[in-house]
Motif scaffolding. Structure first.
Motif: not given
Length: 295
Positions: A220-226
């Motif tokens: 999900g969007w919040k699971e895309f992390l640096p």
């Protein structure tokens, strides 16, 4: 050669303006040893044709050459059968196709063939996990795909042995937070309209300006992390951006193979399946899948 020199050389070679995001990213790939090609150069014949049409997402000639080099004892007709199986659609479920391919990629393709009077049970390996030089490392920018009534021009596609294992969706804007979410929405459109490409995908990166995130098909969007570091250091090198850290930290050839082989897991919860990239900045653990996830 320093990155700044390569940046200048690559911009001159591609005749591109330095304000765009993609050229700088392509420079990073060239620095770490990838072949970088522009689709426009391929289309006008400056480079040998990579595929027969924009419908194809696997570069079959590169795949065939790589498989012959990695599996020199396997007969050519068996190699052709393996390629045919890899490029055929097996299910209408994208994630199931992706999980099936990931198993073949990491565990090899079981084959049976006759050698004289002997029946041989063997494996065809899609990647040489031990010798980086046996693999074909390629980046194409942009990469046009046509599927059904949809046509999309993807910013950057990363191929290993002709297989599209990574996609990078780029946005060029000063408003980084907003535009990263727009890159994510564009990604979801790609997944819906050209799912064939993502059957082979290991992970996906989003980039805008100097910011970058990484995730998988089910993130999900919040699971895309640096990505936090290049080689496991406690803090990033001074002056390096998120995009530079992500490219050098994930796409370094050795780390890339370790991530694909050891740091991607499919987890079943009831009737749903999630695909997770275990977040460990530097792959030194022999069996990281049994360890807790590190964010």
């Amino acid at each position: 050669m320093k990155a700044s020199r390569l940046t200048t050389r690559l911009r001159r070679r591609f005749d591109i303006k330095p304000s765009r995001t993609a050229p700088d990213l392509l420079t990073l790939f060239e620095v770490i040893g990838y072949t970088v090609l522009l689709e426009s150069d391929i289309n006008i014949g400056r480079h040998k044709a990579q595929r027969s049409s924009n419908v194809m997402v696997v570069l079959c000639t590169r795949l065939r050459n790589a498989l012959k080099q990695i599996n020199p004892k396997v007969p050519c007709e068996v190699i052709e059968t393996v390629i045919s199986g890899l490029t055929s659609t097996h299910s209408s479920d994208l994630l199931e196709n992706n999980r099936r391919f990931h198993k073949l990629l990491t565990e090899g393709v079981d084959v049976v063939y006759q050698n004289g009077n002997q029946i041989v049970h063997d494996k065809v390996w899609l990647i040489d996990w031990f010798n980086l030089l046996s693999n074909d490392w390629l980046v194409i920018h942009p990469f046009t795909i046509v599927q059904g009534y949809h046509s999309h021009c993807l910013d950057v596609v990363v191929f290993i042995n002709g297989l599209p294992l990574a996609v990078i969706v780029l946005m060029d804007s000063k408003h980084e937070k907003a535009k990263l979410s727009e890159a994510y929405q564009r990604l979801k459109t790609y997944q819906q309209q050209i799912p064939m490409l993502f059957s082979y995908n290991a992970f996906i990166a989003l980039g805008v300006g100097n910011s970058a995130r990484v995730g998988t098909l089910t993130s999900g969007w919040k699971e895309f992390l640096p990505w936090r570091s290049i080689e496991g250091e406690d803090f990033p090198y001074q002056g390096e951006t998120e995009l530079e850290i992500l490219i050098q930290g994930i796409f370094d050839k050795r780390r890339f193979l370790e991530l694909v082989k050891h740091f991607i897991v499919f987890e079943e919860t009831g009737t749903s399946i999630s695909k997770t990239l275990l977040r460990h900045p530097f792959c030194t653990t022999q069996n990281p899948k049994i360890r807790s996830r590190m964010i």
